[in-house]
Scaffold this motif. Structure first.
Motif, short mmCIF file in Angstrom:
data_model
loop_
_atom_site.label_atom_id
_atom_site.label_comp_id
_atom_site.label_asym_id
_atom_site.label_seq_id
_atom_site.Cartn_x
_atom_site.Cartn_y
_atom_site.Cartn_z
N SER A 10 29.49 35.57 3.70
CA SER A 10 28.14 35.11 3.39
C SER A 10 28.11 34.62 1.93
N PRO A 11 27.81 33.34 1.71
CA PRO A 11 27.58 32.30 2.71
C PRO A 11 28.89 31.91 3.39
N GLU A 72 20.62 24.74 3.14
CA GLU A 72 19.39 24.82 2.36
C GLU A 72 18.86 26.26 2.26
N ARG A 73 19.08 27.05 3.27
CA ARG A 73 18.57 28.42 3.26
C ARG A 73 19.60 29.42 2.77
N GLY A 74 20.71 28.91 2.19
CA GLY A 74 21.67 29.78 1.53
C GLY A 74 22.61 30.52 2.44
N HIS A 75 22.71 30.12 3.71
CA HIS A 75 23.58 30.83 4.65
C HIS A 75 24.97 30.22 4.74
N TYR A 77 27.85 26.75 3.24
CA TYR A 77 28.17 25.64 2.35
C TYR A 77 29.20 24.76 3.04
N ASN A 287 13.07 30.90 0.33
CA ASN A 287 14.31 30.68 -0.42
C ASN A 287 14.10 29.82 -1.66
#
Length: 304
Positions: A10-11, A72-75, A77, A287
């Motif tokens: 994570s991510p 975008e929600r940080g989960h 890349y 977020n």
């Protein structure tokens, strides 16, 4: 497999290969579906049955909308998979490579051993079902000498045969394993090497809006829309909406609304039309991302 035996980073990295966004790890695929409402589409096929398209496997391909909403929600890349593999293989030491190959051989031998044991168990079960194993030899006084000789021969043969449940090591050959991921032996790509956000179509604001409300998505091409929208996992629910995203000031033909409404009603769904309100003030999500509100209208065909 226990959830903590194969932890999901994570991510998590999403592989970008020739402009396509792919996931190769089964644990990651299960995680994004269960936790983040991301279904994607399986595109993997068997090399010697490349024309079959019914039962597909990994990798899982994500749409640009699915990849972007995860980033975008940080989960997640995005990583350049080809570049990372080239650099990783160049920096990998020979000893590490040999150790990894040895580990694959060990896993392959274990798979072969388990397969042989299961085959022996099936054979023994089949013989029991036919009454060829476990029967007594009757009254020894009523058995003639020929039968006694046959019984001794059977006993001798049974003594020479390998014991069920013990696989002879010398007869085993390791099953060849093709790993679905390269982690290990290669390390995960650093977040600092992440690629920019994926380019998305004009329907993305509607996708992001519905996704934030807990909906699942599948491609809507066969229904003439952008997305088939489900209230839960598509394995358990039927879709509720046929969704099409448009720009706020975009003009569209009234016949498209009529056709979408009639088609949606015909397949027991509602036709959903929505877009981002460009005139409204941006709102801040949890977020920290600023997004403009989306308005959506559902259309159903009714007999008057």
């Amino acid at each position: 497999m226990a959830p903590d035996s194969n932890p999901v980073p994570s991510p998590l990295p999403i592989s970008c290969i020739t402009g396509r966004y792919l996931l190769f790890d089964i644990a990651v695929i299960s995680h994004v579906r269960r936790t983040h409402n991301i279904c994607g589409v399986l595109i993997g096929t068997i090399p010697n049955l490349s024309q079959q398209n019914v039962f597909l496997g990994i990798p899982l391909e994500l749409t640009s909308e699915e990849a972007r909403v995860l980033v975008e929600r940080g989960h997640a890349y995005i990583v350049n998979d080809v570049k990372q593999h080239r650099e990783g293989l160049m920096e990998m030491k020979r000893a590490d490579r040999l150790e990894w190959m040895k580990e694959l051989d060990r896993q392959g031998m274990e798979m072969s051993r388990e397969a042989l044991l299961k085959a022996e168990e099936r054979s023994e079960k089949a013989l029991r079902g036919k009454g060829l194993v476990g029967k007594g030899h009757g009254d020894t006084e009523s058995v003639n000498s020929k039968a006694e000789g046959d019984a001794e021969s059977l006993i001798d043969d049974a003594a020479k045969a390998p014991v069920a449940g013990v696989a002879p090591e010398k007869k085993l050959e390791p099953t060849f394993i093709t790993p679905t991921t390269s982690h290990p032996p290669l390390p995960l790509a650093p977040i600092s090497s992440a690629l920019p956000l994926p380019a998305v179509p004009k329907s993305y604001p509607l996708f992001r809006y519905l996704h934030s409300r807990g909906y699942f998505f599948m491609p809507g091409l066969r229904f003439g829309c952008n997305y088939s929208v489900y209230p839960g996992d598509p394995l358990r629910f039927h879709s509720h909406f046929l969704a099409t995203g448009v720009d706020w000031d975009e003009e569209f033909d009234l016949l498209d609304i009529i056709g979408g409404g009639r088609l949606g009603t015909g397949v027991k769904k509602a036709y959903l039309l929505g877009g981002e309100d460009s005139d409204a003030q941006a709102e801040v999500e949890e977020n920290g991302l600023e997004v403009k509100p989306v308005r959506a209208l559902s259309i159903e065909w009714a007999g008057l």
